[in-house]
Design a protein around this motif. Structure first.
Motif, PDB file in Angstrom:
ATOM      1  N   SER A 135       0.855  -1.198   0.000  1.00  0.00           N
ATOM      2  CA  SER A 135       0.000   0.000   0.000  1.00  0.00           C
ATOM      3  C   SER A 135       0.884   1.239   0.000  1.00  0.00           C
ATOM      4  O   SER A 135       2.110   1.140   0.185  1.00  0.00           O
ATOM      5  CB  SER A 135      -0.909   0.031   1.240  1.00  0.00           C
ATOM      6  OG  SER A 135      -0.122   0.239   2.404  1.00  0.00           O
ATOM      7  N   GLY A 136       0.245   2.386  -0.160  1.00  0.00           N
ATOM      8  CA  GLY A 136       0.999   3.633  -0.071  1.00  0.00           C
ATOM      9  C   GLY A 136       1.608   3.805   1.312  1.00  0.00           C
ATOM     10  O   GLY A 136       2.772   4.191   1.456  1.00  0.00           O
ATOM     11  N   MET A 137       0.834   3.492   2.348  1.00  0.00           N
ATOM     12  CA  MET A 137       1.359   3.613   3.719  1.00  0.00           C
ATOM     13  C   MET A 137       2.537   2.668   3.941  1.00  0.00           C
ATOM     14  O   MET A 137       3.497   3.015   4.641  1.00  0.00           O
ATOM     15  CB  MET A 137       0.254   3.314   4.746  1.00  0.00           C
ATOM     16  CG  MET A 137      -0.491   4.526   5.265  1.00  0.00           C
ATOM     17  SD  MET A 137       0.505   6.002   5.592  1.00  0.00           S
ATOM     18  CE  MET A 137       1.503   5.491   6.970  1.00  0.00           C
ATOM     19  N   GLU A 194       6.348  16.071   1.292  1.00  0.00           N
ATOM     20  CA  GLU A 194       5.102  15.744   0.594  1.00  0.00           C
ATOM     21  C   GLU A 194       4.625  17.045  -0.036  1.00  0.00           C
ATOM     22  O   GLU A 194       4.413  18.035   0.662  1.00  0.00           O
ATOM     23  CB  GLU A 194       4.049  15.201   1.563  1.00  0.00           C
ATOM     24  CG  GLU A 194       2.764  14.791   0.860  1.00  0.00           C
ATOM     25  CD  GLU A 194       1.670  14.326   1.821  1.00  0.00           C
ATOM     26  OE1 GLU A 194       1.994  13.810   2.898  1.00  0.00           O
ATOM     27  OE2 GLU A 194       0.496  14.521   1.488  1.00  0.00           O
ATOM     28  N   THR A 197      -2.255   3.055  -5.128  1.00  0.00           N
ATOM     29  CA  THR A 197      -3.697   2.881  -4.893  1.00  0.00           C
ATOM     30  C   THR A 197      -4.481   3.961  -5.644  1.00  0.00           C
ATOM     31  O   THR A 197      -5.616   3.730  -6.052  1.00  0.00           O
ATOM     32  CB  THR A 197      -3.972   3.043  -3.374  1.00  0.00           C
ATOM     33  OG1 THR A 197      -3.146   2.121  -2.669  1.00  0.00           O
ATOM     34  CG2 THR A 197      -5.416   2.825  -3.025  1.00  0.00           C
ATOM     35  N   LYS A 198      -3.865   5.128  -5.812  1.00  0.00           N
ATOM     36  CA  LYS A 198      -4.550   6.282  -6.375  1.00  0.00           C
ATOM     37  C   LYS A 198      -4.487   6.261  -7.912  1.00  0.00           C
ATOM     38  O   LYS A 198      -5.169   5.494  -8.538  1.00  0.00           O
ATOM     39  CB  LYS A 198      -3.937   7.566  -5.818  1.00  0.00           C
ATOM     40  CG  LYS A 198      -3.778   7.564  -4.286  1.00  0.00           C
ATOM     41  CD  LYS A 198      -5.097   7.747  -3.544  1.00  0.00           C
ATOM     42  CE  LYS A 198      -5.043   7.366  -2.078  1.00  0.00           C
ATOM     43  NZ  LYS A 198      -4.135   8.139  -1.256  1.00  0.00           N
ATOM     44  N   THR A 216       2.296  11.443  -4.278  1.00  0.00           N
ATOM     45  CA  THR A 216       1.055  10.840  -4.771  1.00  0.00           C
ATOM     46  C   THR A 216       0.180  11.835  -5.545  1.00  0.00           C
ATOM     47  O   THR A 216      -0.425  11.475  -6.552  1.00  0.00           O
ATOM     48  CB  THR A 216       0.275  10.236  -3.585  1.00  0.00           C
ATOM     49  OG1 THR A 216       1.114   9.278  -2.942  1.00  0.00           O
ATOM     50  CG2 THR A 216      -0.988   9.555  -4.042  1.00  0.00           C
ATOM     51  N   ASP A 248       6.583  11.805  -0.579  1.00  0.00           N
ATOM     52  CA  ASP A 248       5.277  11.270  -0.953  1.00  0.00           C
ATOM     53  C   ASP A 248       4.784  12.141  -2.108  1.00  0.00           C
ATOM     54  O   ASP A 248       4.370  13.281  -1.912  1.00  0.00           O
ATOM     55  CB  ASP A 248       4.344  11.351   0.264  1.00  0.00           C
ATOM     56  CG  ASP A 248       2.949  10.802  -0.017  1.00  0.00           C
ATOM     57  OD1 ASP A 248       2.557  10.738  -1.193  1.00  0.00           O
ATOM     58  OD2 ASP A 248       2.254  10.466   0.959  1.00  0.00           O
ATOM     59  N   TYR A 279       0.525  13.784   5.227  1.00  0.00           N
ATOM     60  CA  TYR A 279      -0.628  12.871   5.232  1.00  0.00           C
ATOM     61  C   TYR A 279      -0.848  12.359   6.660  1.00  0.00           C
ATOM     62  O   TYR A 279       0.107  11.994   7.342  1.00  0.00           O
ATOM     63  CB  TYR A 279      -0.298  11.715   4.279  1.00  0.00           C
ATOM     64  CG  TYR A 279      -1.356  10.667   4.122  1.00  0.00           C
ATOM     65  CD1 TYR A 279      -2.572  10.953   3.505  1.00  0.00           C
ATOM     66  CD2 TYR A 279      -1.131   9.361   4.558  1.00  0.00           C
ATOM     67  CE1 TYR A 279      -3.531   9.969   3.337  1.00  0.00           C
ATOM     68  CE2 TYR A 279      -2.078   8.378   4.396  1.00  0.00           C
ATOM     69  CZ  TYR A 279      -3.286   8.692   3.787  1.00  0.00           C
ATOM     70  OH  TYR A 279      -4.219   7.704   3.617  1.00  0.00           O
ATOM     71  N   MET A 334      -5.029  -1.977  -3.571  1.00  0.00           N
ATOM     72  CA  MET A 334      -4.126  -1.250  -2.679  1.00  0.00           C
ATOM     73  C   MET A 334      -2.701  -1.539  -3.150  1.00  0.00           C
ATOM     74  O   MET A 334      -2.339  -2.709  -3.358  1.00  0.00           O
ATOM     75  CB  MET A 334      -4.271  -1.741  -1.236  1.00  0.00           C
ATOM     76  CG  MET A 334      -5.667  -1.618  -0.645  1.00  0.00           C
ATOM     77  SD  MET A 334      -6.304   0.065  -0.544  1.00  0.00           S
ATOM     78  CE  MET A 334      -5.137   0.832   0.560  1.00  0.00           C
ATOM     79  N   LEU A 335      -1.899  -0.482  -3.300  1.00  0.00           N
ATOM     80  CA  LEU A 335      -0.533  -0.693  -3.781  1.00  0.00           C
ATOM     81  C   LEU A 335       0.316   0.540  -3.500  1.00  0.00           C
ATOM     82  O   LEU A 335      -0.184   1.663  -3.521  1.00  0.00           O
ATOM     83  CB  LEU A 335      -0.556  -0.955  -5.294  1.00  0.00           C
ATOM     84  CG  LEU A 335       0.736  -1.502  -5.878  1.00  0.00           C
ATOM     85  CD1 LEU A 335       0.848  -2.995  -5.629  1.00  0.00           C
ATOM     86  CD2 LEU A 335       0.814  -1.251  -7.382  1.00  0.00           C
ATOM     87  N   TRP A 365      -8.644   8.482  -3.187  1.00  0.00           N
ATOM     88  CA  TRP A 365      -8.981   9.260  -4.372  1.00  0.00           C
ATOM     89  C   TRP A 365      -8.102   8.729  -5.501  1.00  0.00           C
ATOM     90  O   TRP A 365      -7.345   7.786  -5.297  1.00  0.00           O
ATOM     91  CB  TRP A 365      -8.742  10.767  -4.154  1.00  0.00           C
ATOM     92  CG  TRP A 365      -7.436  11.089  -3.493  1.00  0.00           C
ATOM     93  CD1 TRP A 365      -7.174  11.090  -2.152  1.00  0.00           C
ATOM     94  CD2 TRP A 365      -6.192  11.416  -4.134  1.00  0.00           C
ATOM     95  NE1 TRP A 365      -5.851  11.402  -1.927  1.00  0.00           N
ATOM     96  CE2 TRP A 365      -5.233  11.611  -3.116  1.00  0.00           C
ATOM     97  CE3 TRP A 365      -5.817  11.583  -5.461  1.00  0.00           C
ATOM     98  CZ2 TRP A 365      -3.904  11.942  -3.389  1.00  0.00           C
ATOM     99  CZ3 TRP A 365      -4.495  11.919  -5.731  1.00  0.00           C
ATOM    100  CH2 TRP A 365      -3.556  12.093  -4.700  1.00  0.00           C
ATOM    101  N   ALA A 385       1.565   6.367  -3.557  1.00  0.00           N
ATOM    102  CA  ALA A 385       0.435   5.508  -3.211  1.00  0.00           C
ATOM    103  C   ALA A 385      -0.197   5.139  -4.553  1.00  0.00           C
ATOM    104  O   ALA A 385      -1.019   5.877  -5.090  1.00  0.00           O
ATOM    105  CB  ALA A 385      -0.546   6.228  -2.302  1.00  0.00           C
ATOM    106  N   ILE A 414       5.602   4.290   2.532  1.00  0.00           N
ATOM    107  CA  ILE A 414       6.081   5.395   3.376  1.00  0.00           C
ATOM    108  C   ILE A 414       6.791   4.856   4.622  1.00  0.00           C
ATOM    109  O   ILE A 414       7.918   5.246   4.936  1.00  0.00           O
ATOM    110  CB  ILE A 414       4.884   6.297   3.786  1.00  0.00           C
ATOM    111  CG1 ILE A 414       4.357   7.038   2.557  1.00  0.00           C
ATOM    112  CG2 ILE A 414       5.282   7.271   4.892  1.00  0.00           C
ATOM    113  CD1 ILE A 414       2.972   7.637   2.722  1.00  0.00           C
TER     114      ILE A 414
HETATM  115  C1  PLP Z   1      -3.789   7.707   0.094  1.00  0.00           C
HETATM  116  C2  PLP Z   1      -2.500   8.332   0.437  1.00  0.00           C
HETATM  117  C3  PLP Z   1      -1.508   7.600   1.066  1.00  0.00           C
HETATM  118  C4  PLP Z   1      -1.708   6.187   1.530  1.00  0.00           C
HETATM  119  O1  PLP Z   1      -1.895   5.290   0.502  1.00  0.00           O
HETATM  120  P1  PLP Z   1      -2.637   3.892   0.784  1.00  0.00           P
HETATM  121  O2  PLP Z   1      -2.367   3.113  -0.438  1.00  0.00           O
HETATM  122  O3  PLP Z   1      -4.084   4.224   1.010  1.00  0.00           O
HETATM  123  O4  PLP Z   1      -2.001   3.301   2.000  1.00  0.00           O
HETATM  124  C5  PLP Z   1      -0.318   8.232   1.322  1.00  0.00           C
HETATM  125  N1  PLP Z   1      -0.108   9.509   0.970  1.00  0.00           N
HETATM  126  C6  PLP Z   1      -1.045  10.238   0.361  1.00  0.00           C
HETATM  127  C7  PLP Z   1      -0.736  11.654  -0.002  1.00  0.00           C
HETATM  128  C8  PLP Z   1      -2.276   9.690   0.082  1.00  0.00           C
HETATM  129  O5  PLP Z   1      -3.218  10.442  -0.480  1.00  0.00           O
END
Ligand code: PLP
Length: 390
Positions: free
Chosen positions: A81-83, A150, A203-204, A181, A179, A107, A213-214, A334, A201, A86
């Protein structure tokens, strides 16, 4: 190759033999070896070849190759996931007794990780003003190992002077991680601006369809890649090849999607700027945004996420607006094709800087629906807001 060609071509050479356009899903935990001697040396294969499911299959590699290419990096490591991307950056480069610098606009879940887990592991965290620029130097101490960035900030959209911070960090021997994203690697390329680790992330916008989730970390430097890969393996963090396949599919259309998200977001922001209910727009591509000059200097586009600072209104009036939207869902995350609208509360958690704005803040993701439908929907929402305030 230019970016759109990279998106179409990347990662398609990895799987040999069968020539499908899309690399197929290779699922595996166990990888078989012909010789004991090769099996005994399998540790080296985690970086390039294949040794065990944790370290990836040809599907994983195909995605990682494509991501490294679009980042102008040499390597990328995908995680769950993005988290995860990080936190693995922090866990790779910082040890107990050491210190990190984190922007106040970070974030929120990253902030929780810093305040809870890092603090409990004896790692010092200093939050800094996202506008600090080269002034970051004054905050670097003898134990500072990582400067995190970020840009723009979550919810409040401050643009950081990334090249200035990265230059100071490089001179002082401190690793930088960002970050990225919001912009995605299409609209901002952190590695080209001197940052060591570019985090996404996925995921977005990479996924783009709100169904996986990625996350990933991309670097230029091979030694950083190996350290990250080892940490990721030790945490046992791995991604299903099915999700890698989905992400690779998402990546192919990321260019066209992002340009459409940008077009619609700009249209909504411009239209909202004329509305009497709106105090200020938070969107770096908007000429009146305080971060506009830096955005113009460093970015090549803007994504579909922006903030709307409303004139003071009650929580009930905001709920009446948000809950009645036809096309904007209420939900976290998002970057998918659909529009979203949520209230945000930056005042509640800042420590290095203050958020003085009185009015409620909405965060909007402009999806791929028709912009006129979205405007009509927002106009009706603003009417509900005003009616509830009377
Ligand atoms: C959504 C988001 C994350 C976390 O990503 P996940 O895949 O939901 O864990 C981290 N940083 C930013 C800026 C995000 O918007």
């Amino acid at each position: 190759m230019r970016d759109d060609t990279k998106l179409a071509r990347g990662g398609r050479e990895s799987a040999d033999g069968f020539k499908a356009v899309n690399p197929p899903v290779w699922r595996a935990s166990t990888v078989l070896f012909d010789r004991v001697e090769a099996f005994d040396r399998r540790k080296d294969l985690r970086y390039d070849g294949f040794s065990y499911g944790t370290y990836g299959t040809p599907t994983t590699r195909a995605l990682e190759e494509a991501l490294a290419e679009i980042e102008n990096g040499s390597r990328a490591v995908v995680v769950s996931s993005g988290m995860a991307a990080i936190t693995l950056c922090f866990m790779t480069f910082v040890r107990p007794g050491e210190h990190v610098l984190v922007p106040d606009s970070i974030y929120k879940t990253t902030r929780s990780f810093c305040d809870q887990l890092l603090a409990e592991f004896g790692i010092g965290v200093t939050y800094y003003d996202p506008h600090v620029g080269a002034g970051i130097e004054a905050l670097i101490g003898p134990k500072t190992r990582l400067i995190f960035l970020e840009s723009p900030g979550s919810y409040t959209f401050e643009i950081q002077d990334v090249p200035a911070i990265a230059a100071v960090a490089a001179r002082r021997g401190v690793i930088t991680g960002i970050d990225n994203t919001w912009a995605s690697p299409l609209f901002f390329k952190p590695l080209d601006h001197g940052v060591d680790v570019s985090i996404q992330a996925a995921t977005k916008y990479v996924s783009g369809h709100s169904d996986i989730m990625l996350g990933y970390l991309a670097v230029k430097d091979e030694s950083l890649f190996r350290r990250i890969k080892d940490t990721v393996g030790q945490f046992g963090n791995c991604v299903s090849p099915d999700d890698c396949y989905m992400a690779l599919r998402g990546l192919r259309t990321m260019g066209v999607r992002l340009r459409q998200h940008e077009k619609t977001a700009k249209e909504l922001v411009s239209w909202l700027s004329e509305r009497p209910e709106v105090d200020r727009l938070l969107y770096p591509a908007w000429p009146e945004d305080p971060g506009h000059a830096l955005w113009k200097r460093d970015f090549t586009g803007a994504s579909g996420l922006f903030g709307v600072l409303l004139k003071p209104a009650s929580a009930a009036a905001v709920a009446a607006m948000v809950e009645g939207m036809r096309f904007f869902g209420i939900g976290a995350s998002w970057g998918g094709y659909e529009s979203l609208m949520i209230p945000a509360y930056p005042k509640d958690y800042r420590t290095a800087t203050a958020w003085h704005e009185e009015g409620p803040l909405l965060r909007i993701h402009a999806g791929l629906e028709d912009a006129e439908d979205l405007k009509e929907d927002i106009a009706e929402g603003l009417a509900r807001l005003s009616a509830a305030g009377k």
